[in-house]
Write an enzyme that holds these catalytic residues in place. Structure first.
Site, PDB file in Angstrom:
ATOM      1  N   ASP A 297      10.789  -0.330  15.820  1.00  0.00           N
ATOM      2  CA  ASP A 297       9.484   0.199  16.223  1.00  0.00           C
ATOM      3  C   ASP A 297       9.202   1.465  15.416  1.00  0.00           C
ATOM      4  O   ASP A 297       9.953   2.437  15.489  1.00  0.00           O
ATOM      5  CB  ASP A 297       9.505   0.516  17.720  1.00  0.00           C
ATOM      6  CG  ASP A 297       8.123   0.773  18.291  1.00  0.00           C
ATOM      7  OD1 ASP A 297       7.129   0.586  17.560  1.00  0.00           O
ATOM      8  OD2 ASP A 297       8.033   1.166  19.469  1.00  0.00           O
TER       9      ASP A 297
ATOM     10  N   ASP B  58       3.417  -2.471  13.441  1.00  0.00           N
ATOM     11  CA  ASP B  58       4.442  -1.424  13.487  1.00  0.00           C
ATOM     12  C   ASP B  58       5.703  -1.781  14.278  1.00  0.00           C
ATOM     13  O   ASP B  58       6.541  -0.914  14.511  1.00  0.00           O
ATOM     14  CB  ASP B  58       3.848  -0.126  14.039  1.00  0.00           C
ATOM     15  CG  ASP B  58       3.334  -0.274  15.459  1.00  0.00           C
ATOM     16  OD1 ASP B  58       3.131  -1.415  15.895  1.00  0.00           O
ATOM     17  OD2 ASP B  58       3.136   0.765  16.124  1.00  0.00           O
ATOM     18  N   GLU B  59       5.857  -3.032  14.681  1.00  0.00           N
ATOM     19  CA  GLU B  59       7.099  -3.379  15.375  1.00  0.00           C
ATOM     20  C   GLU B  59       7.434  -4.852  15.183  1.00  0.00           C
ATOM     21  O   GLU B  59       6.553  -5.689  14.959  1.00  0.00           O
ATOM     22  CB  GLU B  59       7.028  -3.038  16.869  1.00  0.00           C
ATOM     23  CG  GLU B  59       5.962  -3.754  17.629  1.00  0.00           C
ATOM     24  CD  GLU B  59       6.012  -3.453  19.131  1.00  0.00           C
ATOM     25  OE1 GLU B  59       7.120  -3.368  19.699  1.00  0.00           O
ATOM     26  OE2 GLU B  59       4.932  -3.326  19.732  1.00  0.00           O
TER      27      GLU B  59
END
Length: 366
Positions: free
Chosen positions: A14, A108-109
């Site tokens: 993350d 983003d993860e």
């Protein structure tokens, strides 16, 4: 503890305050300052906030005016989604150096299954450390990671040592980790569910584990079985490299609140046209149409209808959206409208063919 199901080595990566961190990296003048990506106007909404801004209570989805009131020195930056996607692709390329089993959740993860990996490294902990260092070297951005036997625990663990940290929950530590966990830290337990659990005397994983399956199903419906399993370390969902979308949608926030359905019809037509484009691009259709209405006081309402056939055309989507709009009177003036399509035709293709991979468990070194 011995688990009677195959164990995996899962990493959840993350990025730390991704959008805001990209902006601070690209513009050194913003480093160390409270910034918000999004609109600071009366109608604006915060998409992301730097850690410096979060100290003042600035959060994503917060109205820009409230964010500025909480943090008078807040700097607003316009989002650059093309840039965020570019950086995300650089990060994703690092993941594929280690495994092809990568399941992106957003820009983003992502989840990575490194049980068997391209480096032949038996330690998922060391792999996560290497990945985080490579991301820093390549993009100048920091990432956090959680490492454990399944996706649920890895996701929870990745939030443990944020920012720029990681947490490994080894197989023998899983039960104790979950028992000691604040119920609000359980991934998927939102504010409303947490408050309901508090009223039932459930404050920690241990409290949750003490409840019977029947009790949890009685109070939480089908989610009860999920809670019963995950607190015992059972979460068998595999890392899916090609995630099938469950819904497709489009929405618009307006510069001025709309107070009449008449003023909303043109807006709905534009939203339906955008939704049609997205459906055609993905070559999918659906049966369940949901109209999303966010009022000027930020309360949210959804109205849904399921059709007996799949649709994907603007006209059919718009007809149903109009029907839902007039279904009941508006409660207030409206700041946002959205239309989404679920119950997609991808569901019927979905992996009756898909099987959980069976992994041979020898000695499990994390």
């Amino acid at each position: 503890m011995d688990f009677n199901f195959p164990l995996r080595k899962i990493i959840h990566v993350d990025m730390d305050a991704f959008y805001a961190s990209v902006e601070q990296h690209d513009n050194p003048d913003l480093k160390g300052k409270p910034i918000a990506v999004g609109g600071g106007s009366k109608r604006g909404v915060v998409s992301a906030a730097s850690y410096e801004a979060r100290k003042f209570g600035v959060r994503s989805a917060m109205a820009g005016a409230i964010a500025r009131r909480n943090c008078p020195n807040l700097i607003f930056v316009k989002p650059r989604f093309d840039r965020y996607k570019e950086v995300s692709m650089q990060i994703r390329s690092i993941f594929f150096e280690y495994t092809d089993l990568v399941e992106p959740l957003s820009l983003d993860e992502a989840y990575l299954d490194v049980t068997e990996n391209k480096k032949g490294n038996p330690s998922a902990t060391l792999i996560a450390k290497e990945i985080r260092q490579k991301i820093l070297d390549k993009t100048g951005l920091t990432a956090s990671a959680g490492i454990s036997i399944n996706k649920f625990i890895a996701k929870v663990a990745s939030d443990y040592n944020k920012p720029n940290g990681q947490k490994t929950v080894n197989p023998e530590e899983v039960i104790e980790f979950l028992e000691n966990l604040d119920i609000r830290k359980f991934y998927g337990v939102g504010k409303v569910t947490a408050e309901k659990m508090y009223r039932l005397g459930i404050f920690t994983g241990s409290d949750l584990k003490s409840k019977s399956l029947e009790f949890l199903e009685q109070h939480f419906g089908k989610n009860g079985a999920h809670y019963y399993k995950v607190v015992r370390g059972i979460h068998l969902s595999s890392v899916k490299p090609h995630r099938t979308p469950k819904s497709v949608g489009a929405e618009r926030t307006f510069f001025e609140n709309l107070s009449s359905e008449i003023f909303m019809l043109e807006k709905l037509e534009n939203i339906a046209a955008e939704l049609e484009r997205r459906l055609q691009k993905s070559k999918i259709a659906g049966k369940t149409i949901t109209l999303k209405i966010k009022y000027s006081d930020f309360t949210l309402q959804t109205r849904s209808k399921t059709l007996p056939y799949y649709i994907g055309s603007k006209d059919l989507i718009l007809d149903t959206a109009k029907e839902l709009l007039y279904q009941s009177p508006l409660e207030n003036s409206v700041r946002l409208l959205g239309i989404s399509l679920a119950n997609l035709n991808t569901e019927k293709e979905k992996q009756s063919t898909e099987k959980e991979s069976v992994l041979v468990q020898l000695k499990f070194d994390f």
